[in-house]
Design a protein around this motif. Structure first.
Motif, PDB file in Angstrom:
ATOM      1  N   LEU A   1      -4.878  -4.251  -2.274  1.00 21.56           N
ATOM      2  CA  LEU A   1      -6.336  -3.971  -2.118  1.00 21.56           C
ATOM      3  C   LEU A   1      -7.186  -5.019  -1.726  1.00 21.56           C
ATOM      4  O   LEU A   1      -8.554  -4.859  -1.817  1.00 21.56           O
ATOM      5  CB  LEU A   1      -6.939  -3.427  -3.687  1.00 21.56           C
ATOM      6  CG  LEU A   1      -6.287  -2.279  -3.991  1.00 21.56           C
ATOM      7  CD1 LEU A   1      -6.930  -1.864  -5.565  1.00 21.56           C
ATOM      8  CD2 LEU A   1      -6.330  -1.257  -2.959  1.00 21.56           C
TER       9      LEU A   1
ATOM     10  N   ASP B   1       4.499  -6.121  -9.649  1.00 23.30           N
ATOM     11  CA  ASP B   1       3.721  -4.880  -9.200  1.00 23.30           C
ATOM     12  C   ASP B   1       2.178  -5.138  -9.296  1.00 23.30           C
ATOM     13  O   ASP B   1       1.545  -4.730  -8.759  1.00 23.30           O
ATOM     14  CB  ASP B   1       4.399  -3.851  -9.983  1.00 23.30           C
ATOM     15  CG  ASP B   1       5.531  -3.310  -9.691  1.00 23.30           C
ATOM     16  OD1 ASP B   1       6.248  -3.598  -8.597  1.00 23.30           O
ATOM     17  OD2 ASP B   1       6.162  -2.720 -10.508  1.00 23.30           O
ATOM     18  N   GLY B   2       1.954  -5.726 -10.677  1.00 22.47           N
ATOM     19  CA  GLY B   2       0.424  -6.048 -10.862  1.00 22.47           C
ATOM     20  C   GLY B   2      -0.277  -7.027  -9.863  1.00 22.47           C
ATOM     21  O   GLY B   2      -1.228  -6.313  -9.608  1.00 22.47           O
ATOM     22  N   LEU B   3       0.580  -7.868  -9.712  1.00 24.53           N
ATOM     23  CA  LEU B   3      -0.121  -8.900  -8.574  1.00 24.53           C
ATOM     24  C   LEU B   3      -0.211  -7.968  -7.381  1.00 24.53           C
ATOM     25  O   LEU B   3      -1.281  -8.159  -6.651  1.00 24.53           O
ATOM     26  CB  LEU B   3       0.895 -10.002  -8.467  1.00 24.53           C
ATOM     27  CG  LEU B   3       0.812 -11.065  -9.562  1.00 24.53           C
ATOM     28  CD1 LEU B   3       1.651 -12.105  -9.514  1.00 24.53           C
ATOM     29  CD2 LEU B   3      -0.794 -11.611  -9.697  1.00 24.53           C
TER      30      LEU B   3
ATOM     31  N   LEU C   1       1.980   1.703  -3.490  1.00 23.58           N
ATOM     32  CA  LEU C   1       0.992   2.395  -4.222  1.00 23.58           C
ATOM     33  C   LEU C   1       0.916   3.770  -4.027  1.00 23.58           C
ATOM     34  O   LEU C   1       0.845   4.656  -5.110  1.00 23.58           O
ATOM     35  CB  LEU C   1      -0.440   1.851  -4.070  1.00 23.58           C
ATOM     36  CG  LEU C   1      -0.988   0.436  -4.412  1.00 23.58           C
ATOM     37  CD1 LEU C   1      -2.381   0.230  -4.507  1.00 23.58           C
ATOM     38  CD2 LEU C   1      -0.368   0.205  -5.593  1.00 23.58           C
ATOM     39  N   GLU C   2       0.894   4.173  -2.940  1.00 24.10           N
ATOM     40  CA  GLU C   2       0.983   5.743  -2.305  1.00 24.10           C
ATOM     41  C   GLU C   2       2.139   6.428  -3.029  1.00 24.10           C
ATOM     42  O   GLU C   2       1.836   7.553  -3.556  1.00 24.10           O
ATOM     43  CB  GLU C   2       0.936   5.886  -0.936  1.00 24.10           C
ATOM     44  CG  GLU C   2      -0.145   5.307  -0.229  1.00 24.10           C
ATOM     45  CD  GLU C   2      -1.314   6.210  -0.105  1.00 24.10           C
ATOM     46  OE1 GLU C   2      -1.082   7.528  -0.490  1.00 24.10           O
ATOM     47  OE2 GLU C   2      -2.523   6.042   0.172  1.00 24.10           O
TER      48      GLU C   2
ATOM     49  N   GLU D   1      -7.992  -7.639  -3.075  1.00 25.06           N
ATOM     50  CA  GLU D   1      -8.905  -8.423  -3.877  1.00 25.06           C
ATOM     51  C   GLU D   1      -9.428  -9.995  -3.638  1.00 25.06           C
ATOM     52  O   GLU D   1      -8.387 -10.609  -3.231  1.00 25.06           O
ATOM     53  CB  GLU D   1      -8.342  -8.481  -5.388  1.00 25.06           C
ATOM     54  CG  GLU D   1      -8.855  -9.157  -6.472  1.00 25.06           C
ATOM     55  CD  GLU D   1      -9.640  -8.233  -7.198  1.00 25.06           C
ATOM     56  OE1 GLU D   1     -10.112  -8.715  -8.238  1.00 25.06           O
ATOM     57  OE2 GLU D   1      -9.762  -7.016  -6.924  1.00 25.06           O
ATOM     58  N   PRO D   2     -10.753 -10.327  -3.552  1.00 25.27           N
ATOM     59  CA  PRO D   2     -11.119 -11.128  -3.098  1.00 25.27           C
ATOM     60  C   PRO D   2     -10.400 -12.658  -3.793  1.00 25.27           C
ATOM     61  O   PRO D   2     -10.368 -12.493  -5.009  1.00 25.27           O
ATOM     62  CB  PRO D   2     -12.677 -11.518  -3.408  1.00 25.27           C
ATOM     63  CG  PRO D   2     -12.899 -10.114  -3.994  1.00 25.27           C
ATOM     64  CD  PRO D   2     -11.777  -9.099  -3.780  1.00 25.27           C
TER      65      PRO D   2
ATOM     66  N   LEU E   1       1.404 -17.762  -8.563  1.00 27.79           N
ATOM     67  CA  LEU E   1       1.287 -17.147  -9.785  1.00 27.79           C
ATOM     68  C   LEU E   1       2.586 -16.519 -10.479  1.00 27.79           C
ATOM     69  O   LEU E   1       3.054 -16.659 -11.623  1.00 27.79           O
ATOM     70  CB  LEU E   1       0.322 -16.037  -9.562  1.00 27.79           C
ATOM     71  CG  LEU E   1      -1.313 -16.531  -9.636  1.00 27.79           C
ATOM     72  CD1 LEU E   1      -2.112 -15.223  -9.278  1.00 27.79           C
ATOM     73  CD2 LEU E   1      -1.658 -17.238 -11.023  1.00 27.79           C
TER      74      LEU E   1
ATOM     75  N   MET F   1      -7.398 -13.085  -3.711  1.00 28.22           N
ATOM     76  CA  MET F   1      -5.677 -13.037  -3.825  1.00 28.22           C
ATOM     77  C   MET F   1      -5.106 -13.192  -2.512  1.00 28.22           C
ATOM     78  O   MET F   1      -5.569 -12.488  -1.521  1.00 28.22           O
ATOM     79  CB  MET F   1      -5.551 -11.616  -4.204  1.00 28.22           C
ATOM     80  CG  MET F   1      -3.841 -11.268  -4.646  1.00 28.22           C
ATOM     81  SD  MET F   1      -3.170 -12.535  -5.602  1.00 28.22           S
ATOM     82  CE  MET F   1      -3.716 -12.328  -7.186  1.00 28.22           C
TER      83      MET F   1
ATOM     84  N   ILE G   1      -0.714  -4.911  -6.655  1.00 27.73           N
ATOM     85  CA  ILE G   1      -2.015  -4.306  -6.545  1.00 27.73           C
ATOM     86  C   ILE G   1      -3.384  -5.140  -6.082  1.00 27.73           C
ATOM     87  O   ILE G   1      -4.039  -4.361  -5.372  1.00 27.73           O
ATOM     88  CB  ILE G   1      -2.439  -3.821  -7.804  1.00 27.73           C
ATOM     89  CG1 ILE G   1      -1.170  -3.012  -8.321  1.00 27.73           C
ATOM     90  CG2 ILE G   1      -3.899  -2.790  -7.850  1.00 27.73           C
ATOM     91  CD1 ILE G   1      -1.280  -2.462 -10.008  1.00 27.73           C
ATOM     92  N   GLN G   2      -3.481  -6.156  -6.305  1.00 26.16           N
ATOM     93  CA  GLN G   2      -4.547  -6.992  -5.819  1.00 26.16           C
ATOM     94  C   GLN G   2      -4.482  -7.371  -4.569  1.00 26.16           C
ATOM     95  O   GLN G   2      -5.304  -7.702  -3.827  1.00 26.16           O
ATOM     96  CB  GLN G   2      -4.714  -8.127  -6.888  1.00 26.16           C
ATOM     97  CG  GLN G   2      -5.046  -7.743  -8.280  1.00 26.16           C
ATOM     98  CD  GLN G   2      -5.385  -8.738  -9.088  1.00 26.16           C
ATOM     99  OE1 GLN G   2      -5.925  -9.829  -8.691  1.00 26.16           O
ATOM    100  NE2 GLN G   2      -5.199  -8.856 -10.487  1.00 26.16           N
TER     101      GLN G   2
ATOM    102  N   ALA H   1       7.243  -6.293 -13.470  1.00 30.72           N
ATOM    103  CA  ALA H   1       6.039  -5.606 -13.637  1.00 30.72           C
ATOM    104  C   ALA H   1       5.012  -6.408 -13.241  1.00 30.72           C
ATOM    105  O   ALA H   1       4.128  -6.044 -12.608  1.00 30.72           O
ATOM    106  CB  ALA H   1       5.950  -5.361 -14.970  1.00 30.72           C
ATOM    107  N   LEU H   2       5.211  -7.671 -13.468  1.00 38.89           N
ATOM    108  CA  LEU H   2       4.130  -8.791 -13.034  1.00 38.89           C
ATOM    109  C   LEU H   2       3.667  -8.694 -11.686  1.00 38.89           C
ATOM    110  O   LEU H   2       2.837  -8.668 -10.765  1.00 38.89           O
ATOM    111  CB  LEU H   2       4.408 -10.133 -13.403  1.00 38.89           C
ATOM    112  CG  LEU H   2       3.483 -11.270 -12.824  1.00 38.89           C
ATOM    113  CD1 LEU H   2       1.874 -11.007 -13.536  1.00 38.89           C
ATOM    114  CD2 LEU H   2       4.063 -12.607 -13.339  1.00 38.89           C
TER     115      LEU H   2
ATOM    116  N   ARG I   1       0.779  -1.204  -0.063  1.00 41.21           N
ATOM    117  CA  ARG I   1       0.057   0.011   0.041  1.00 41.21           C
ATOM    118  C   ARG I   1       0.907   1.199  -0.147  1.00 41.21           C
ATOM    119  O   ARG I   1       0.557   2.280  -0.805  1.00 41.21           O
ATOM    120  CB  ARG I   1      -0.875   0.133   1.237  1.00 41.21           C
ATOM    121  CG  ARG I   1      -1.990  -1.085   1.038  1.00 41.21           C
ATOM    122  CD  ARG I   1      -2.862  -0.749   2.134  1.00 41.21           C
ATOM    123  NE  ARG I   1      -4.270  -1.642   1.765  1.00 41.21           N
ATOM    124  CZ  ARG I   1      -5.231  -2.075   2.636  1.00 41.21           C
ATOM    125  NH1 ARG I   1      -5.359  -1.268   3.646  1.00 41.21           N
ATOM    126  NH2 ARG I   1      -6.360  -2.670   2.228  1.00 41.21           N
TER     127      ARG I   1
END
Lengths: 216, 216
Positions: free
Chosen positions: B176, B168-170, B111-112, B178-179, B189, B181, B172-173, B165-166, B108
């Motif tokens: 947040l 970072d993308g993961l 992300l900030e 994400e249900p 993954l 994850m 994010i979930q 990059a992957l 988090r």
DNA sequence: CGGGTTATTGAACGGTTATTCAGGTTAGGC
DNA sequence: GCCTAACCTGAATAACCGTTCAATAACCCG
């Protein structure tokens, strides 16, 4: 009669204008930097009206999120219907992500949304909905390809998740204008992963970044 | 007289305490929600002192970024030195990203940082530096594996970029919530992508999503 | 056409928050 | 021991910004 004031369209029109202005301002200044005055100014109305329609700044921001969702759905639908066949469609997705348009600005908006989703429930719901929709579209293309026998994946669900996440990750660099990251590179990098993940055969892989490419 | 005030340690100590407090508050409230009062309170000092040392809230935030960098470097170094051999090291990276500790909070914070980097130059520099460092570490592991012949990649540079990059993308979930994850799924993954990208032989791929782990 | 509801405005209000400041305290060189 | 500069504090200051409000204007309906 009644000397025309600047604008006296239907209130719905003003309401929509304010919403659109809100999105525009957030895009430029971020959620944290968006003030009522900015919205009013961008919409060509008074601060009072913004509050009249949406109750509060937070209300206006929240309402703008649902407009954002709607527009995203619409555009996604429109874009994907343009192309047929799994491989071209996937390729199209690769290019959509990079965005031939004002994508950098859009990705920044997504970044903003992610961060806001940490603490704001409306934003969380919006981003989840957006993400599901997006992932669903990707999923659909993959399924299509699997059915047609041009894709192969041992775990399609995982592949979709990874490809979606990869796009987000690459997007961060695009949004932040990381030196070396361009829309072309974005597309290329993602596409190569897609090829790898889905075992796309050379025949289908029509657009190379440059030079020959083969598999075996 | 003058009964001993609470604390009169070296000013450096207080300065550091304030910086650490700043990071803690940002982690919890985000950059946008961080107030001078919060920092002072978390550091157990007065608002005045925060401004005395850093000139402004922005100054305190900026200064905390460099501390963040330093600590990240340190921890990364420490973490990676724990493990030897390309495959275990890569695996370790996969687990580091998921974070067995308070990783969600950390992501988090990233992300900030990303969002702040859109508009704040200090943040942009910090995040770029952090990212380069991180990517460099990944790159090093990959090179090591290539040299040892346990990895194979036609374009290592691109592979590193994608794997970073992957993550970072993961993330994010993960950040947040994400249900669906979880840290376990995150690791799994990412690891599968690494296997795919680097053509890791089954022998090296010691850890299944569950089950024992061993080496040759 | 009235009359009431809906829209719309701009100015005033009030709370929050960064920053300033005047005054103390501490530490360390001389 | 004392003097100066660095440190530290809490209260005062002032700016900013969301929200409220009283006053109009436009619209609608009977």
């Amino acid at each position: 009669m009644a000397a025309a004031t600047l604008a006296a369209k239907a209130p719905e029109e003003r309401r929509g204008r304010i919403l659109r202005a809100t999105i525009a301002v957030v895009r430029e200044r971020g959620f944290a930097g968006t003030r009522v005055t900015d919205i009013a100014e961008a919409a060509g109305t008074s601060q009072g009206l913004v509050l009249y329609h949406f109750g509060s700044l937070a209300g206006a921001l929240a309402a703008s999120l649902t407009l954002l969702e709607d527009e995203f759905y619409e555009e996604l639908e429109r874009n994907l219907s343009e192309v047929v066949g799994p491989v071209p469609r996937l390729r199209h997705i690769a290019e959509l992500g990079a965005g031939y348009g004002p994508a950098v600005g859009d990705w920044r908006l997504w970044l903003e949304l992610w961060v806001r989703a940490i603490r704001d429930d409306g934003a969380r719901a919006a981003r989840e909905s957006l993400d599901n929709r997006w992932r669903g579209a990707l999923r659909q293309v993959v399924d299509e390809g699997l059915a047609a026998g041009v894709f192969a994946a041992s775990d399609p669900k995982a592949s979709v998740l990874r490809l979606a996440a990869l796009m987000d990750g690459l997007a961060i660099q695009l949004a932040l204008a990381e030196p070396g990251m361009t829309t072309g590179k974005f597309t290329e990098l993602w596409w190569q992963s897609a090829v790898l993940e889905l075992g796309i055969s050379p025949a289908g892989e029509k657009t190379g970044p440059a030079g020959g490419r083969r598999k075996k």
